[in-house]
Design a protein around this motif. Structure first.
Motif, PDB file in Angstrom:
ATOM      1  N   LEU A 213     -29.116 -13.121  10.132  1.00 26.24           N
ATOM      2  CA  LEU A 213     -29.903 -14.463   9.747  1.00 26.24           C
ATOM      3  C   LEU A 213     -29.124 -14.930   8.580  1.00 26.24           C
ATOM      4  CD1 LEU A 213     -32.903 -15.460   9.958  1.00 26.24           C
ATOM      5  CD2 LEU A 213     -33.585 -14.195   8.076  1.00 26.24           C
ATOM      6  N   PRO A 214     -28.720 -16.110   8.652  1.00 28.62           N
ATOM      7  CA  PRO A 214     -28.022 -16.808   7.449  1.00 28.62           C
ATOM      8  C   PRO A 214     -28.398 -17.173   6.210  1.00 28.62           C
ATOM      9  CG  PRO A 214     -27.938 -18.232   9.291  1.00 28.62           C
ATOM     10  CD  PRO A 214     -28.832 -17.114   9.555  1.00 28.62           C
ATOM     11  N   PHE A 215     -27.878 -16.957   5.165  1.00 31.09           N
ATOM     12  CA  PHE A 215     -28.485 -17.575   3.969  1.00 31.09           C
ATOM     13  C   PHE A 215     -27.517 -18.495   3.558  1.00 31.09           C
ATOM     14  CE2 PHE A 215     -31.259 -14.249   1.590  1.00 31.09           C
ATOM     15  CZ  PHE A 215     -32.198 -14.205   2.616  1.00 31.09           C
ATOM     16  N   ASN A 216     -27.759 -19.296   2.400  1.00 34.16           N
ATOM     17  CA  ASN A 216     -26.761 -20.248   1.721  1.00 34.16           C
ATOM     18  C   ASN A 216     -26.520 -19.633   0.071  1.00 34.16           C
ATOM     19  OD1 ASN A 216     -28.332 -21.896   3.833  1.00 34.16           O
ATOM     20  ND2 ASN A 216     -26.410 -22.910   3.425  1.00 34.16           N
TER      21      ASN A 216
ATOM     22  N   ALA B  45     -26.644 -12.761   6.114  1.00 30.59           N
ATOM     23  CA  ALA B  45     -27.339 -11.975   5.252  1.00 30.59           C
ATOM     24  C   ALA B  45     -28.041 -10.779   5.915  1.00 30.59           C
ATOM     25  CB  ALA B  45     -27.730 -12.724   4.315  1.00 30.59           C
TER      26      ALA B  45
ATOM     27  N   LEU C 221     -31.293 -17.981  -5.083  1.00 28.32           N
ATOM     28  CA  LEU C 221     -30.861 -19.164  -4.333  1.00 28.32           C
ATOM     29  C   LEU C 221     -29.372 -19.705  -4.463  1.00 28.32           C
ATOM     30  CD1 LEU C 221     -34.257 -21.073  -5.471  1.00 28.32           C
ATOM     31  CD2 LEU C 221     -33.915 -19.981  -3.344  1.00 28.32           C
TER      32      LEU C 221
ATOM     33  N   ASN D 232     -30.602 -25.528   0.863  1.00 26.40           N
ATOM     34  CA  ASN D 232     -30.623 -24.033   1.312  1.00 26.40           C
ATOM     35  C   ASN D 232     -31.338 -24.017   2.830  1.00 26.40           C
ATOM     36  OD1 ASN D 232     -28.935 -23.128  -0.845  1.00 26.40           O
ATOM     37  ND2 ASN D 232     -30.424 -21.705  -1.401  1.00 26.40           N
ATOM     38  N   GLY D 233     -30.817 -22.990   3.494  1.00 25.30           N
ATOM     39  CA  GLY D 233     -31.550 -22.727   4.795  1.00 25.30           C
ATOM     40  C   GLY D 233     -32.422 -21.739   5.087  1.00 25.30           C
ATOM     41  N   ASN D 234     -32.436 -20.562   5.237  1.00 28.71           N
ATOM     42  CA  ASN D 234     -33.155 -19.322   5.243  1.00 28.71           C
ATOM     43  C   ASN D 234     -33.597 -19.175   3.962  1.00 28.71           C
ATOM     44  OD1 ASN D 234     -33.434 -19.269   8.183  1.00 28.71           O
ATOM     45  ND2 ASN D 234     -31.327 -18.586   8.124  1.00 28.71           N
ATOM     46  N   ASN D 235     -32.941 -19.289   2.927  1.00 31.36           N
ATOM     47  CA  ASN D 235     -33.424 -19.044   1.571  1.00 31.36           C
ATOM     48  C   ASN D 235     -33.622 -20.294   0.739  1.00 31.36           C
ATOM     49  OD1 ASN D 235     -30.661 -19.434   1.496  1.00 31.36           O
ATOM     50  ND2 ASN D 235     -30.251 -18.264  -0.412  1.00 31.36           N
TER      51      ASN D 235
END
Lengths: 337, 282
Positions: A276-279, A292, B49, B139-142
């Motif tokens: 699952l990717p974070f930024n 991540a 973040l 940001n995408g998933n976070n």
């Protein structure tokens, strides 16, 4: 006098408390220079990327190799290329470096393999009379097999859409769900679709997260379940069509569907992409995306490199020339058995 | 002075119209209420973040009410504070932005130490509740951080009254330090997908102390009588920080605010009921 002393003591305590033990919570800020941006990117991956140990990547030695390529006077284009090359060592389609005018990406997870999908040929199966509901295009093939194509889990699909699709295809003897070239998207869309094909709650895998900056710092695997939908559920046979471009949330969808007795996975191995990717971002404003949180299958095995099909089929070059999709044809034969 | 005369007049009217006994002035019913709005600078860090400091502008609304209580022979005052702030900030290269907002409700009880007629010190505990967010646009998933925390704080105030001409000015300094509390925080790399979609919500509430939540709020106010109103000028320095599970956050706000102060006397239901209808809007 005693009261005044008490006043002074209370106030002094309050002031002392506010300044002793008070510290600013800050994060080391790297400079907006080529070396500062390099170190920032290296640290983000070092502390937050979840597959360094699994992929046996020596991230420290990669620092040595690529730090030597950083010079104070290098241009942004050169820096972007060096950082992109460094990230390519992760061999991860979920890892991107995004600048104002380019995206450094790793696409070998599908570039090095047969495509196994041709939308011109697919159009011959869909015809001109296909229906569209949410992100799905669907029709009934001339042998009474239902066919639905979900091109991207980025496109939302509602419960009403799925009710209508499955109602329209209820007369069919079997169903083909084509997720070739579906590069992923929102996991909840994938779960919503999969929930229409099981009558009971099943465990489909596990998810972990990093508990700290160490490469081996992970939580206990947390089980993931697929609940049956309370709406219309499909009860007949299903073939899910995959190719190397079936990635990320599509990989997760295929993982769930592969556990169901009435489902066969047909085509090529999926591209994988189970993190699952974070930024995050660099001092110069470039954005980095990275895996991540690893998602594991029911055997707690990593599916980052993909899921093998039940029936391995490639579209032959002869069939390409004839305008025939070998994978669809194989699925049709399986559903008629 | 004019207000006290009006109140007495009302009481006399009530006693004449209703034949009720005259009520006595109750100190705990005097309420000083103020509403202020302000604007200032904010610096936000949330390593869940982004590792970068975001700088921008914050606007804030504060509503405050203070009155004496019957506790400890009338030497304890109650302060109710409601703050709402929103901000918009950018990363250092100004190519990404973040929205943030927070609602803070605090209830404090202060023991009043009177030095003389002009100066007093107030010290006591405060209970605070905070609810807010930081949202990163790229940001995408976070994409966001939820802020939910409660604290028991130490609060101190110095209030100084002085005259310029015949008018009374009031200066106040207040310091509030969260001592212990509870805070919601995801774990270091835990996604909100896992928490809210997969319902993995164990160990998300963390015990906080001054060690892992070194925060403070300082406020300086000056109440200035202007004609028939009281103007309040304020400076607020609000430092909200946390360091939990290797996630570092800070929101440093510095604002100038302007508002109005009103003094009310709250009538008891009995007195209100017997007031002539021509005094009531409701």
């Amino acid at each position: 006098m005693k009261r005044r002393k008490l006043q002074h003591i209370c106030l002094l305590l309050l002031i002392i408390l506010s300044y002793t033990g008070f510290s600013c919570v800050t994060e080391d800020q790297f400079s907006n220079t080529p070396s500062g941006n390099f170190e920032a990117l290296w640290k983000i991956i070092d502390q937050k990327y979840c597959f360094l140990d699994y992929k046996h990547i020596n991230w420290d030695s990669i620092h040595t190799v690529y730090a030597a390529q950083i010079t104070p006077s290098m241009t942004n284009e050169n820096l972007f290329e060096v950082l992109g090359n460094m990230l390519a060592n992760l061999k991860d389609g979920h890892v991107d470096l995004i600048s104002a005018n380019d995206v450094a990406r790793y696409w070998k997870w599908f570039e090095d393999y047969p495509e196994n999908f041709d939308d011109s040929i697919q159009r011959k199966y869909l015809g001109n009379d296909y229906k569209t509901a949410g992100g799905v295009e669907y029709c009934i093939l001339d042998d009474n097999i239902g066919y639905m194509y979900y091109s991207s889990f980025d496109s939302a699909i509602g419960e009403g859409n799925l009710n209508q699709i499955l109602s329209d295809l209820a007369v069919c003897n079997g169903l083909i769900i084509d997720v070739r070239d579906n590069g992923g998207g929102t996991m909840t869309n994938a779960t919503k679709l999969a929930s229409r094909f099981t009558n009971k709650k099943i465990m489909t895998g596990y998810i972990e997260y990093k508990t700290g900056p160490g490469h081996e710092a992970f939580s206990d695997p947390y089980p993931i379940y697929l609940d049956p939908s309370s709406n219309i559920r499909w009860q007949k046979k299903v073939c899910v069509l995959t190719n190397r471009r079936s990635y990320s949330a599509t990989n997760d969808f295929v993982n769930s569907m592969s556990l169901l007795d009435s489902v066969k996975i047909v085509g090529d191995k999926t591209g994988g992409g189970s993190g699952l990717p974070f930024n995050s971002e660099l001092p110069n404003g470039w954005t980095v995306r990275f895996s991540a949180c690893p998602i594991l299958n029911v055997n707690k095995e990593n599916i980052e490199w993909g899921i093998n099909p039940d029936v391995k089929v490639n579209i032959s070059s002869y069939d390409y020339q004839r305008g025939v999709d070998t994978i669809i044809e194989t699925a049709r034969k399986l559903l008629k058995k | 002075m004019k207000k006290i005369v009006l109140i007495f007049t009302l009481f006399i009217t009530v006693s004449l119209t209703a034949g009720a006994q005259l009520d006595s002035i109750v100190p705990t019913r005097f309420v000083t209420s103020s509403t202020s709005v302000g604007v200032g600078h904010v610096n936000i860090l949330d390593t869940y973040l982004s590792p970068l400091n975001y700088n921008g502008t914050e606007v804030r609304y504060i509503n405050e009410k203070m009155h004496l209580t019957n506790m400890m022979h009338g030497n304890v005052s109650a302060q109710r504070l409601l703050q709402v702030n929103v901000s918009y900030s950018s990363n250092p290269t100004e190519d990404n932005n973040a929205f943030a907002g927070l609602v803070n409700f605090a209830y404090a009880l202060h023991y009043q130490f009177h030095v003389n007629d002009n100066l007093k010190f107030l010290v006591g505990p405060a209970a605070e509740m905070n609810l807010g967010f930081v949202y990163n646009l790229n940001n995408g998933n976070n994409p966001a951080s939820a802020k939910l925390y409660a604290n028991l704080s130490a609060s101190g105030m110095a209030i100084y009254k002085f005259n310029i001409g015949h008018k009374q000015w009031i200066a106040r300094y207040q310091l509030c330090l969260p001592m212990i509390g509870l805070m919601f925080s995801p774990h270091y790399g835990e996604s909100y997908y896992e928490i809210f979609t997969l319902h993995h919500n164990s160990n998300l509430v963390h015990f906080t102390t001054y060690a892992n939540q070194p925060s403070e709020r300082q406020m300086v106010t000056l109440d200035i009588p202007v004609s028939n109103i009281k103007l309040r000028l304020s400076y607020m320095c609000d430092i909200q920080q946390s360091h939990i599970d290797n996630i570092k956050t800070h929101t440093w706000s510095n604002l100038f605010m302007i508002g109005l102060v009103r003094d009310f006397y709250v009538l008891s239901p009995g007195v209100h009921q017997h007031l002539s209808e021509r005094y009531k809007a409701y």
